[in-house]
Every structure is written in C-alpha cells, then in structure tokens.
Design a protein around this motif. Structure first.
Motif, mmCIF file in Angstrom:
data_model
loop_
_atom_site.group_PDB
_atom_site.id
_atom_site.type_symbol
_atom_site.label_atom_id
_atom_site.label_comp_id
_atom_site.label_asym_id
_atom_site.label_seq_id
_atom_site.Cartn_x
_atom_site.Cartn_y
_atom_site.Cartn_z
ATOM 1 N N ASP A 96 5.016 13.529 8.325
ATOM 2 C CA ASP A 96 4.363 12.291 8.758
ATOM 3 C C ASP A 96 3.936 11.472 7.538
ATOM 4 N N LYS A 97 4.135 10.170 7.637
ATOM 5 C CA LYS A 97 3.720 9.276 6.552
ATOM 6 C C LYS A 97 2.531 8.435 7.034
ATOM 7 N N VAL A 98 1.519 8.310 6.180
ATOM 8 C CA VAL A 98 0.365 7.473 6.502
ATOM 9 C C VAL A 98 0.093 6.525 5.339
ATOM 10 N N GLU A 99 -0.453 5.353 5.682
ATOM 11 C CA GLU A 99 -0.805 4.359 4.669
ATOM 12 C C GLU A 99 -2.136 4.744 4.031
ATOM 13 N N ARG A 100 -2.150 4.876 2.716
ATOM 14 C CA ARG A 100 -3.411 5.115 2.010
ATOM 15 C C ARG A 100 -3.907 3.775 1.490
ATOM 16 N N VAL A 101 -5.148 3.446 1.810
ATOM 17 C CA VAL A 101 -5.727 2.159 1.440
ATOM 18 C C VAL A 101 -6.661 2.361 0.251
ATOM 19 N N MET A 118 0.841 -1.186 0.000
ATOM 20 C CA MET A 118 0.000 0.000 0.000
ATOM 21 C C MET A 118 0.882 1.245 0.000
ATOM 22 N N PRO A 119 0.489 2.261 -0.745
ATOM 23 C CA PRO A 119 1.333 3.454 -0.838
ATOM 24 C C PRO A 119 1.264 4.296 0.432
ATOM 25 N N LYS A 120 2.410 4.849 0.785
ATOM 26 C CA LYS A 120 2.455 5.791 1.897
ATOM 27 C C LYS A 120 2.391 7.191 1.307
ATOM 28 N N ILE A 121 1.604 8.057 1.948
ATOM 29 C CA ILE A 121 1.528 9.445 1.487
ATOM 30 C C ILE A 121 1.916 10.368 2.629
ATOM 31 N N ASN A 122 2.326 11.585 2.285
ATOM 32 C CA ASN A 122 2.667 12.590 3.299
ATOM 33 C C ASN A 122 1.397 13.093 3.958
ATOM 34 N N GLY A 123 1.536 13.602 5.176
ATOM 35 C CA GLY A 123 0.394 14.103 5.925
ATOM 36 C C GLY A 123 -0.334 15.245 5.243
ATOM 37 N N ASN A 124 0.393 16.051 4.444
ATOM 38 C CA ASN A 124 -0.261 17.190 3.781
ATOM 39 C C ASN A 124 -0.943 16.787 2.475
#
Length: 187
Positions: free
Chosen positions: A60-65, A1-7
């Motif tokens: 911050d990095k978050v997983e985008r599902v 799954m791709p990680k995206i930046n918090g912004n």
C-alpha cells in the motif's frame, strides 16, 4: 508529496488518507502466521480530532505530508481565540484555544510555541516540554516523611493539579513536563 510504503509509517508521521490529514499516533507491525505482514496504524485527524485504526500492507502507498513548523510567540487570548505572533515577520495569527487541548493551562504570556502549518492552515500547537509553574496550594512538609514513592497533590498557579514530592512546599516554583503532565524538578 512523497509516497511511502505502508510498512514505513512511523509514529508522528503526517499522512494524507481518505481526503484528510492524519497523524500516526501508534504503529504496530503485525506478522500473522498465515498471510502477509501489515502495519496496524492508529491515526488521529488533525482537523477534527477523530481517531481511526487502519491496516496498511507493505504494498500500500500513502502520501506523507510535510508540515511547516514555525516558532511563534503567544501574545494574548481574546474571546476563546489565542493570538500568536510570528517571531520573524511579526505577522499575527488567531487560533482557537481548543487547538491546544489539555495543554492550554501551560500557555503563558510571551511563551514561544511551535505551530505546524499545512499551506496556510494551522493544524497543531506544541508548547515547550518543560514549563515553570508556581505551587499555590499543597499539604505542609512533614518532617521525616522520606518514603521513596510518596507524592502529595498540589494545585499550580494555572489551576492544574499535579503530584509533587513531599519536600515541595507552597509558593515554590517547579518545572512540569507538559507531555506527561507530571512534576519534573524544582525550578
């Protein structure tokens, strides 16, 4: 799954956060006078409906599902469970009626809805944006009442109350917007 930046979080994005699946409901980008900018994200848990406000900095990095969307046809309701059929494979799936929330009354026999899946787990059901309903009870049409913003209450065949323009009478078919729960147009 791709990680995206918090912004990069946008409303409608599905994120994996704190071992749960969350959908971003509202995103505000804040740039305080002192310190770095951040995204204030209001999220809703897809499994239990809890809400959460979280701050994400650009680092911050978050997983985008990515959720798989399937068109499925509503067949019938059985003991609080809604039965849907996949229009391609003809497989049937049972989902709890509370998954639809306040959109439940707009679900009609044979209606095609979009169900979002994460692996094999159904997380969300979306009814069409515009649904045809019949007005079963409203005040009679008053001749000459043409004020621009005058609306009157009406009860639909599914029990939902909406405000309709004065020219709409009893036993008329209307189109209702299921997102705003408001009258849209005559059918």
């Amino acid at each position: 799954m791709p990680k995206i930046n918090g912004n990069e979080i946008r409303p409608g994005n599905t994120l994996e956060h704190e071992n749960g699946l969350w959908v971003a409901v509202k995103v505000d980008h804040v740039k305080p006078g002192k310190g770095g900018a951040f995204a204030q994200v209001e999220m809703k848990n897809l499994r239990d409906g809890r809400k959460l406000n979280e701050r994400f900095r650009s680092a911050d990095k978050v997983e985008r599902v990515r959720l798989e969307q399937k068109d499925q046809q509503f067949l019938y309701e059985n003991d609080g469970m809604l039965v849907f059929m996949d229009t391609e494979t003809y497989e049937q799936v049972e989902l709890p009626a509370d998954l639809l929330g306040d959109r439940r009354p707009f679900l009609q026999d044979g209606m095609t809805v979009v169900i979002e899946y994460h692996d094999v787990e159904a997380l969300n059901v979306t009814v069409p944006q515009k649904v045809k309903c019949k007005v079963v009870e409203t005040e009679p049409v008053v001749k000459g009442q043409t004020a621009a913003n005058s609306f009157k209450p009406a009860i639909l065949d599914n029990g939902v109350k909406v405000m309709v323009p004065p020219f709409v009478g009893q036993d008329e078919d209307i189109i209702v917007n299921t997102e705003s729960m408001e009258y849209s147009e005559r059918a």
